[in-house]
Design a protein around this motif. Structure first.
Motif, PDB file in Angstrom:
ATOM      1  N   ASN A 260      51.876  15.883  40.207  1.00 56.29           N
ATOM      2  CA  ASN A 260      51.731  16.860  41.274  1.00 56.29           C
ATOM      3  C   ASN A 260      52.698  18.016  41.044  1.00 56.29           C
ATOM      4  N   ILE A 261      53.969  17.717  40.806  1.00 61.37           N
ATOM      5  CA  ILE A 261      54.966  18.710  40.422  1.00 61.37           C
ATOM      6  C   ILE A 261      55.282  18.435  38.956  1.00 61.37           C
ATOM      7  N   GLU A 262      54.910  19.358  38.086  1.00 59.78           N
ATOM      8  CA  GLU A 262      55.030  19.133  36.645  1.00 59.78           C
ATOM      9  C   GLU A 262      56.472  19.194  36.165  1.00 59.78           C
ATOM     10  N   ASP A 263      56.823  18.219  35.354  1.00 60.53           N
ATOM     11  CA  ASP A 263      58.115  18.191  34.683  1.00 60.53           C
ATOM     12  C   ASP A 263      58.097  19.277  33.613  1.00 60.53           C
ATOM     13  N   PRO A 264      59.108  20.168  33.577  1.00 61.74           N
ATOM     14  CA  PRO A 264      59.126  21.194  32.535  1.00 61.74           C
ATOM     15  C   PRO A 264      59.419  20.623  31.144  1.00 61.74           C
ATOM     16  N   VAL A 265      59.932  19.385  31.087  1.00 64.07           N
ATOM     17  CA  VAL A 265      60.250  18.746  29.809  1.00 64.07           C
ATOM     18  C   VAL A 265      59.118  17.781  29.450  1.00 64.07           C
ATOM     19  N   LYS A 266      58.615  17.892  28.221  1.00 62.48           N
ATOM     20  CA  LYS A 266      57.548  17.005  27.741  1.00 62.48           C
ATOM     21  C   LYS A 266      58.047  16.236  26.530  1.00 62.48           C
ATOM     22  N   PRO A 267      57.784  14.961  26.375  1.00 70.57           N
ATOM     23  CA  PRO A 267      57.120  14.123  27.374  1.00 70.57           C
ATOM     24  C   PRO A 267      58.036  13.868  28.570  1.00 70.57           C
ATOM     25  N   SER A 268      57.416  13.656  29.694  1.00 71.44           N
ATOM     26  CA  SER A 268      58.142  13.451  30.944  1.00 71.44           C
ATOM     27  C   SER A 268      58.609  12.007  31.057  1.00 71.44           C
ATOM     28  N   VAL A 269      59.921  11.792  31.036  1.00 65.63           N
ATOM     29  CA  VAL A 269      60.491  10.450  31.218  1.00 65.63           C
ATOM     30  C   VAL A 269      61.628  10.480  32.238  1.00 65.63           C
TER      31      VAL A 269
ATOM     32  N   PRO B 170      62.857  10.144  35.940  1.00 64.26           N
ATOM     33  CA  PRO B 170      62.356   9.523  37.174  1.00 64.26           C
ATOM     34  C   PRO B 170      62.162  10.506  38.329  1.00 64.26           C
ATOM     35  N   ALA B 171      62.749  11.688  38.251  1.00 64.40           N
ATOM     36  CA  ALA B 171      62.529  12.687  39.293  1.00 64.40           C
ATOM     37  C   ALA B 171      61.084  13.195  39.269  1.00 64.40           C
ATOM     38  N   TYR B 172      60.430  13.127  38.120  1.00 66.07           N
ATOM     39  CA  TYR B 172      59.036  13.572  37.974  1.00 66.07           C
ATOM     40  C   TYR B 172      58.096  12.413  37.675  1.00 66.07           C
TER      41      TYR B 172
ATOM     42  N   HIS C 283      53.007  -2.821  32.232  1.00 69.70           N
ATOM     43  CA  HIS C 283      53.302  -2.175  33.516  1.00 69.70           C
ATOM     44  C   HIS C 283      54.243  -1.004  33.268  1.00 69.70           C
ATOM     45  N   THR C 284      54.278  -0.063  34.181  1.00 67.31           N
ATOM     46  CA  THR C 284      55.023   1.176  34.018  1.00 67.31           C
ATOM     47  C   THR C 284      56.528   0.969  34.202  1.00 67.31           C
ATOM     48  N   HIS C 285      57.291   1.553  33.286  1.00 70.22           N
ATOM     49  CA  HIS C 285      58.752   1.500  33.356  1.00 70.22           C
ATOM     50  C   HIS C 285      59.264   2.576  34.312  1.00 70.22           C
ATOM     51  N   THR C 286      60.423   2.334  34.918  1.00 73.13           N
ATOM     52  CA  THR C 286      60.947   3.266  35.908  1.00 73.13           C
ATOM     53  C   THR C 286      62.353   3.778  35.595  1.00 73.13           C
ATOM     54  N   HIS C 287      63.011   3.251  34.578  1.00 77.77           N
ATOM     55  CA  HIS C 287      64.406   3.648  34.323  1.00 77.77           C
ATOM     56  C   HIS C 287      64.488   4.959  33.528  1.00 77.77           C
ATOM     57  N   PRO C 288      65.590   5.721  33.733  1.00 77.54           N
ATOM     58  CA  PRO C 288      65.752   7.018  33.065  1.00 77.54           C
ATOM     59  C   PRO C 288      65.555   6.910  31.549  1.00 77.54           C
ATOM     60  N   GLY C 289      64.914   7.918  30.996  1.00 79.63           N
ATOM     61  CA  GLY C 289      64.628   7.947  29.569  1.00 79.63           C
ATOM     62  C   GLY C 289      63.358   7.212  29.192  1.00 79.63           C
ATOM     63  N   HIS C 290      62.858   6.373  30.097  1.00 76.10           N
ATOM     64  CA  HIS C 290      61.613   5.625  29.864  1.00 76.10           C
ATOM     65  C   HIS C 290      60.681   5.687  31.074  1.00 76.10           C
ATOM     66  N   ALA C 291      61.082   6.395  32.124  1.00 82.21           N
ATOM     67  CA  ALA C 291      60.285   6.453  33.352  1.00 82.21           C
ATOM     68  C   ALA C 291      58.871   6.931  33.042  1.00 82.21           C
ATOM     69  N   GLY C 292      57.899   6.245  33.593  1.00 79.44           N
ATOM     70  CA  GLY C 292      56.498   6.614  33.416  1.00 79.44           C
ATOM     71  C   GLY C 292      55.850   6.069  32.158  1.00 79.44           C
TER      72      GLY C 292
END
Length: 184
Positions: free
Chosen positions: A106-115, A117-119, A162-171
């Motif tokens: 919904n709100i795009e992360d400016p960094v790709k790939p998005s990992v 957790p804020a996005y 299942h989807t990971h949620t921790h920073p650097g691997h979120a999503g």
């Protein structure tokens, strides 16, 4: 066939929306429209050893400014008793899983790939992680507070875990195993 609880939840939400006047819009209430999302299709499988040929996805969703977006997915023909990740992706399915593009945000992360957790989280993306039962059937529901604008998701991709949620691997959820195009 017994009712599928996740699909019943979305259908109940639809009934509530329609009974509360959030049905087809009138000139006086343009924001009360309910958009129904449906898809029933064989999955495009990229890893047949994990999503066997003949696996199918049934997608049902509702979106309205008053209630946000609810999406339910029922997948049949999966390996029994296995965890899978699933997300709405930005592009339609293609010959490879990568062609479905990144997760729809919904709100795009400016960094790709998005990992971050804020996005990369279940409030900003449509996450539909599921666990198949002994017959290879899995069900998941996602509810977010936002609706699609001009930019829309175009598919649901089934992932390896299942989807990971921790920073650097979120999503992240491993390899892209299968895909179904959905007209969000």
């Amino acid at each position: 066939m017994r009712p599928v609880p996740a699909l019943a939840l979305v259908v109940s939400t639809a009934a509530l929306a329609l009974s509360s006047g959030a049905g087809p819009a009138t000139a006086a209430a343009p924001d009360s429209r309910v958009h129904v999302i449906t898809a029933k299709s064989g999955l495009t499988s990229y890893k047949p050893e994990l999503v066997p040929p003949g696996a199918r996805a049934h997608v049902f969703g509702l979106t309205s400014k008053a209630f946000g977006t609810s999406v339910a997915v029922l997948v049949t023909g999966l390996l029994p008793n296995r965890e899978y990740g699933a997300h709405a992706h930005s592009k339609m399915c293609g010959a490879t899983g990568d062609l479905a593009g990144p997760h729809y945000q919904n709100i795009e992360d400016p960094v790709k790939p998005s990992v971050d957790p804020a996005y990369a989280n279940p409030r900003n993306e449509i996450w539909l992680d599921l666990t198949s039962d002994a017959t290879g059937r899995g069900v998941a529901v996602s509810k977010v507070d936002w609706t699609f604008g001009e930019r829309r998701a175009n598919s649901i991709v089934i992932h390896e875990t299942h989807t990971h949620t921790h920073p650097g691997h979120a999503g992240t959820a491993g390899a892209r195993l299968a895909c179904v195009t959905v007209g969000f």
